[in-house]
Structure formats: structure tokens, C-alpha cells
Design a protein around this motif. Sequence first.
Motif, PDB file in Angstrom:
ATOM      1  N   ASN A   1       0.924  -1.400  -0.024  1.00 49.77           N
ATOM      2  CA  ASN A   1      -0.098   0.064  -0.053  1.00 49.77           C
ATOM      3  C   ASN A   1       0.856   1.334  -0.629  1.00 49.77           C
ATOM      4  O   ASN A   1       0.318   1.870  -0.144  1.00 49.77           O
ATOM      5  CB  ASN A   1      -0.640   0.133   1.166  1.00 49.77           C
ATOM      6  N   SER A   2       2.280   1.695   0.515  1.00 51.29           N
ATOM      7  CA  SER A   2       2.933   2.463   0.945  1.00 51.29           C
ATOM      8  C   SER A   2       3.788   1.928  -0.554  1.00 51.29           C
ATOM      9  O   SER A   2       5.562   2.936  -0.559  1.00 51.29           O
ATOM     10  CB  SER A   2       3.536   2.380   2.237  1.00 51.29           C
ATOM     11  N   SER A   3       3.796   1.308  -1.638  1.00 48.95           N
ATOM     12  CA  SER A   3       5.132   0.952  -2.288  1.00 48.95           C
ATOM     13  C   SER A   3       6.387   1.349  -1.905  1.00 48.95           C
ATOM     14  O   SER A   3       7.160   1.632  -3.039  1.00 48.95           O
ATOM     15  CB  SER A   3       4.934   2.516  -3.249  1.00 48.95           C
ATOM     16  N   ILE A   4       6.498   0.352  -0.665  1.00 47.83           N
ATOM     17  CA  ILE A   4       7.123  -0.263  -0.604  1.00 47.83           C
ATOM     18  C   ILE A   4       8.376  -1.687  -1.391  1.00 47.83           C
ATOM     19  O   ILE A   4       9.256  -2.373  -1.519  1.00 47.83           O
ATOM     20  CB  ILE A   4       7.830  -1.087   0.777  1.00 47.83           C
ATOM     21  N   PHE A   5       6.970  -2.792  -1.644  1.00 48.66           N
ATOM     22  CA  PHE A   5       7.020  -3.622  -2.022  1.00 48.66           C
ATOM     23  C   PHE A   5       5.962  -3.845  -3.172  1.00 48.66           C
ATOM     24  O   PHE A   5       4.664  -2.734  -3.584  1.00 48.66           O
ATOM     25  CB  PHE A   5       6.249  -4.653  -1.233  1.00 48.66           C
ATOM     26  N   PRO A   6       6.270  -4.702  -4.537  1.00 45.82           N
ATOM     27  CA  PRO A   6       5.170  -4.093  -5.815  1.00 45.82           C
ATOM     28  C   PRO A   6       4.005  -4.688  -4.948  1.00 45.82           C
ATOM     29  O   PRO A   6       3.939  -5.923  -4.128  1.00 45.82           O
ATOM     30  CB  PRO A   6       6.142  -5.298  -6.304  1.00 45.82           C
ATOM     31  N   PRO A   7       2.503  -4.394  -6.209  1.00 43.60           N
ATOM     32  CA  PRO A   7       1.688  -4.217  -5.903  1.00 43.60           C
ATOM     33  C   PRO A   7       1.507  -6.056  -6.103  1.00 43.60           C
ATOM     34  O   PRO A   7       2.099  -6.647  -7.424  1.00 43.60           O
ATOM     35  CB  PRO A   7       1.061  -3.898  -6.892  1.00 43.60           C
ATOM     36  N   THR A   8       0.541  -6.857  -5.009  1.00 45.60           N
ATOM     37  CA  THR A   8       0.115  -7.846  -5.561  1.00 45.60           C
ATOM     38  C   THR A   8      -0.941  -8.519  -4.613  1.00 45.60           C
ATOM     39  O   THR A   8      -1.244  -7.523  -3.634  1.00 45.60           O
ATOM     40  CB  THR A   8       1.854  -8.622  -4.943  1.00 45.60           C
ATOM     41  N   GLY A   9      -1.479  -9.360  -3.941  1.00 46.54           N
ATOM     42  CA  GLY A   9      -2.464 -10.027  -3.407  1.00 46.54           C
ATOM     43  C   GLY A   9      -1.991 -10.113  -1.520  1.00 46.54           C
ATOM     44  O   GLY A   9      -2.383 -11.065  -1.784  1.00 46.54           O
ATOM     45  N   PHE A  10      -1.985  -9.115  -0.795  1.00 43.38           N
ATOM     46  CA  PHE A  10      -2.340  -9.126   0.461  1.00 43.38           C
ATOM     47  C   PHE A  10      -3.098  -8.756   1.119  1.00 43.38           C
ATOM     48  O   PHE A  10      -3.242  -7.476   1.113  1.00 43.38           O
ATOM     49  CB  PHE A  10      -1.215  -8.890   1.257  1.00 43.38           C
ATOM     50  N   THR A  11      -4.243  -9.110   1.866  1.00 40.88           N
ATOM     51  CA  THR A  11      -4.888  -8.823   3.025  1.00 40.88           C
ATOM     52  C   THR A  11      -4.632  -8.435   4.298  1.00 40.88           C
ATOM     53  O   THR A  11      -3.183  -8.874   4.358  1.00 40.88           O
ATOM     54  CB  THR A  11      -6.490  -9.639   2.719  1.00 40.88           C
ATOM     55  N   LEU A  12      -5.254  -7.383   4.686  1.00 38.34           N
ATOM     56  CA  LEU A  12      -5.413  -6.600   5.758  1.00 38.34           C
ATOM     57  C   LEU A  12      -5.341  -7.733   6.965  1.00 38.34           C
ATOM     58  O   LEU A  12      -6.800  -7.534   6.691  1.00 38.34           O
ATOM     59  CB  LEU A  12      -4.940  -5.359   5.966  1.00 38.34           C
ATOM     60  N   PRO A  13      -4.852  -8.540   7.901  1.00 37.41           N
ATOM     61  CA  PRO A  13      -5.064  -9.838   8.784  1.00 37.41           C
ATOM     62  C   PRO A  13      -6.865  -9.506   9.446  1.00 37.41           C
ATOM     63  O   PRO A  13      -6.075  -8.216  10.092  1.00 37.41           O
ATOM     64  CB  PRO A  13      -3.674 -10.290   9.649  1.00 37.41           C
ATOM     65  N   PHE A  14      -7.683  -9.583   9.555  1.00 36.52           N
ATOM     66  CA  PHE A  14      -9.021  -9.120  10.414  1.00 36.52           C
ATOM     67  C   PHE A  14     -10.020  -7.916  10.217  1.00 36.52           C
ATOM     68  O   PHE A  14     -10.722  -8.017  10.548  1.00 36.52           O
ATOM     69  CB  PHE A  14      -8.433  -8.869  11.583  1.00 36.52           C
ATOM     70  N   ILE A  15      -9.022  -7.376   8.748  1.00 38.40           N
ATOM     71  CA  ILE A  15      -9.990  -6.028   8.340  1.00 38.40           C
ATOM     72  C   ILE A  15     -10.220  -5.992   6.668  1.00 38.40           C
ATOM     73  O   ILE A  15     -10.817  -5.795   6.562  1.00 38.40           O
ATOM     74  CB  ILE A  15      -8.863  -5.263   8.740  1.00 38.40           C
ATOM     75  N   SER A  16      -9.182  -6.655   5.802  1.00 38.60           N
ATOM     76  CA  SER A  16      -9.503  -6.374   4.598  1.00 38.60           C
ATOM     77  C   SER A  16     -10.806  -8.111   3.814  1.00 38.60           C
ATOM     78  O   SER A  16     -11.101  -8.850   4.915  1.00 38.60           O
ATOM     79  CB  SER A  16      -8.548  -6.732   3.705  1.00 38.60           C
ATOM     80  N   TYR A  17     -11.624  -7.044   3.398  1.00 42.27           N
ATOM     81  CA  TYR A  17     -12.847  -8.349   2.943  1.00 42.27           C
ATOM     82  C   TYR A  17     -12.849  -9.179   2.365  1.00 42.27           C
ATOM     83  O   TYR A  17     -11.087  -9.807   1.860  1.00 42.27           O
ATOM     84  CB  TYR A  17     -12.992  -7.403   2.004  1.00 42.27           C
ATOM     85  N   GLY A  18     -12.557 -10.829   2.523  1.00 40.96           N
ATOM     86  CA  GLY A  18     -12.472 -12.160   2.492  1.00 40.96           C
ATOM     87  C   GLY A  18     -12.384 -13.358   3.112  1.00 40.96           C
ATOM     88  O   GLY A  18     -12.951 -12.599   4.280  1.00 40.96           O
ATOM     89  N   GLY A  19     -12.973 -14.437   2.830  1.00 41.45           N
ATOM     90  CA  GLY A  19     -13.084 -15.135   3.445  1.00 41.45           C
ATOM     91  C   GLY A  19     -12.217 -16.027   4.135  1.00 41.45           C
ATOM     92  O   GLY A  19     -11.890 -16.598   4.829  1.00 41.45           O
ATOM     93  N   SER A  20     -11.340 -16.706   2.234  1.00 45.22           N
ATOM     94  CA  SER A  20     -10.362 -17.662   3.296  1.00 45.22           C
ATOM     95  C   SER A  20      -9.109 -17.135   4.121  1.00 45.22           C
ATOM     96  O   SER A  20      -9.199 -17.258   5.345  1.00 45.22           O
ATOM     97  CB  SER A  20      -9.357 -18.402   2.334  1.00 45.22           C
ATOM     98  N   SER A  21      -9.019 -15.435   3.377  1.00 42.05           N
ATOM     99  CA  SER A  21      -7.775 -14.974   4.634  1.00 42.05           C
ATOM    100  C   SER A  21      -8.803 -15.129   5.804  1.00 42.05           C
ATOM    101  O   SER A  21      -7.448 -15.497   7.659  1.00 42.05           O
ATOM    102  CB  SER A  21      -7.513 -13.836   3.685  1.00 42.05           C
ATOM    103  N   LEU A  22      -9.745 -14.765   6.154  1.00 37.17           N
ATOM    104  CA  LEU A  22     -10.329 -14.510   7.727  1.00 37.17           C
ATOM    105  C   LEU A  22     -10.107 -15.402   7.839  1.00 37.17           C
ATOM    106  O   LEU A  22     -10.063 -15.664   9.667  1.00 37.17           O
ATOM    107  CB  LEU A  22     -11.119 -13.707   7.405  1.00 37.17           C
ATOM    108  N   LEU A  23     -10.391 -16.481   7.839  1.00 39.83           N
ATOM    109  CA  LEU A  23     -10.607 -17.914   8.445  1.00 39.83           C
ATOM    110  C   LEU A  23      -9.122 -18.211   8.849  1.00 39.83           C
ATOM    111  O   LEU A  23      -9.552 -18.770   9.887  1.00 39.83           O
ATOM    112  CB  LEU A  23     -11.805 -19.482   7.186  1.00 39.83           C
ATOM    113  N   ILE A  24      -8.584 -18.272   8.003  1.00 45.85           N
ATOM    114  CA  ILE A  24      -6.850 -18.875   8.627  1.00 45.85           C
ATOM    115  C   ILE A  24      -6.142 -18.209  10.027  1.00 45.85           C
ATOM    116  O   ILE A  24      -5.958 -18.319  10.876  1.00 45.85           O
ATOM    117  CB  ILE A  24      -5.933 -19.179   7.386  1.00 45.85           C
ATOM    118  N   MET A  25      -7.155 -16.316   9.445  1.00 40.22           N
ATOM    119  CA  MET A  25      -5.831 -15.579   9.934  1.00 40.22           C
ATOM    120  C   MET A  25      -6.851 -15.773  11.915  1.00 40.22           C
ATOM    121  O   MET A  25      -5.885 -16.149  12.845  1.00 40.22           O
ATOM    122  CB  MET A  25      -6.092 -14.215   9.682  1.00 40.22           C
TER     123      MET A  25
END
Length: 376
Positions: free
Chosen positions: A327-351
Amino acid sequence: MIRNFYFDRVLFIAFFVLMILGLVFVYSATSIPSLINHKDPFLYLKREIVWLLIGFIAMIGAYLTPIETLKKIAYPLALLTIVLLVIVLIMPASISGLSVKRWIDLGFARFQPSELAKLSVILFLAYFISRKENDEKFLRSWTAIFVALSFPVVVIALVLIEPHKGAAIFIALLTFLIMFSSRLSTLKVMVFPILATPVFIYVIMFSHYAHKRIEAMLDPIANRSGVSYQVFQAILAFVKGGLTGEGIGGGTQKLKYLPEIHTDYIFALIGEEAGFIGAVLIIGIFLVILYRGIKISLDLDDTFSQILGIGVTYLIVLQALMHMAVNSSIFPPTGFTLPFISYGGSSLLIMAISAGILLRLSKEPKKSIYKRSVIS
């Protein structure tokens, strides 16, 4: 002695606050765009609440699961993970008419096996190393390094084939951190990143898509209407947010300016609507999780529990760090969700499962004073 129904309250509050903030910012990110597209403004919020309830149940289930049971499922879960990663290559989900080799379509929902792979790697390494804890010579050998890497390397290879380079890099980093923190030979463990780095460089350099994303990170302004569009818009969100932000719901980057803002770029939304203060608050919560997680893990009496605790702590905090870095352009754009905050099922379940495991470990037997003095 295990304390019945005890858990680290600081950790629980940290997880709970992140979940509530997740509902707030998912609604903020999706309500107006949904209205613009003539959809229910509460659609994503309703779905997130359902996933949050499922995640909360999973967290309780993980908390109630005995550590001995986690030891027993470590290897079977590793095998299941490999099977699922193969299935996703053979029978990928169809998203918007496209065949996507990252998801398994369950009918009622889609599941991403690479998320399960992160937890599977942790359990595999924790169980393997703990089984050999009394064989110091073996743990210091090259054989131990190769066996420890056997499962993670297969997982990384399968994830790269999908292709999901971001998840592959994440699993590689997670594997290295866990092995580096264990009783395996530090010098031998260092060979892993030395060998892995050229492989990832080769894969990235010969991938036009990945190469463009690196260009976007290095110079987000040069091609802000093209490949650098998302990176530039994310940076703009932080600039607009300033110190105190534009107010919850007051951000404009979600109005089709910043795609995937409710998932991959939700930290940018936080920076825009809650400002520098809000962003620092989120970072502070994850630092609390890092501190409490490591402290709990190092105090445990069992090697498996120690590595498991360190692993799930790294999993949660490293994913948050990678999301913020993108998000702050320190790492190339790719699909990392923010744990417990981003919308999504798989990531939230594992977290949520990871959080439950860490809360479970907080009530496990601690080292005696004698053992503490010997280790220190």
C-alpha cells in the motif's frame, strides 16, 4: 498446568478491535460504490459479518483444540494441502468468465488453498523440529535442513505454477523466519534464502506481468495512468488523509479511483479516512500482537508449542507488514490482505484459526524458574 478457559486478554482485545475495524472500513469501502452500481449498500458488510461469525467460531474451535491434536494433524494437513493445491490447478474456479487457478469453487463460496498452505507449513515445521528436539546432531545437519524444506518447497512450487508469486514469496519468507528462529543450524538455514533469491529473480524477470509491477513500485508517478495506476492512487490516499484523515466514510479513493480497495488496498483507505493517526494505531495493534505472541511462545514449556506460537505470530504480523508495504509502495503490488480487516473469506478464516491457536497457547504450561535460568 493448563488453566481452564484462560486466555491472553491483551491479545484477544487486539484481535477483537481489528475485527470491528474491519467491519467499519469494509462498509466504508463498499457502501457507496455498491449504490453507484445499483446494489445493496450493505451487501459486502453482510457477507463480511457472515465470514466474521464463521471465523469467530473457527477461532473458538482452535482455542479449544488440544495441542496434542494439532501435533497429530500436522502431517495429514500437509498432505491435504498438497492435494488441494493440485486440485486448484486441475479444476480452477471460474471468476467473471475467467479460469483462475488460485481458488476452489465450493458452490456456496470460494476457497484459496494457498491461505491454508501458510498454516500447514507452520504446523509441519513445528512438528518435524519438535520430534527431533533431543537429537542435537541431527538438527545441526544438512539432512534436517533438506527434510524441513521438503514440504515448503513443494508448496512454493505449486503456488508459483498457479501463478501466485506474492503468496510464494510470503511462504518462503515465513519458512525462513521459522527455521531461523528454531534450533536448526543458523548458518545452514541462511543457505535457503541464498539459493531461493536467484530463483525468484529468474521467475520475476521472465514474467512480463511481475516485471511491470516492479516498475510500478520503483516509479509510481512515471506511468500513473497505466501500470502504476494503483500504486499512485494508494499513495495519493495517504497524502489526502494527512494527519487526521477525511473522516470515516469521507474518502473518495473508493469511488472507482483505487480498485480492490476493500481487499488489497484497505490500509490506503484507512490512511485516507483515519489519517496518519489511524494508520499508526493499526500498526501499533499489530506490534502488540507481535510482542505478546513472541512472549507467549518463548515462555512455553514445549518445543512444538514454541515453534507453533512463533509461526502463527509471524504469519499474522508478516502478512500485515506485506500488505502495508504494498500500500505504501515499498513492495510490488500483489494480493496481500490486511489480517482481520480486509474483506475476504479464506484469509479471514485462516487468520481467525491462527488467533485461536495463539490464544490457546497462552494458557499452556510455562517453563519453570529452573528451566528459564538454564535457557537464559
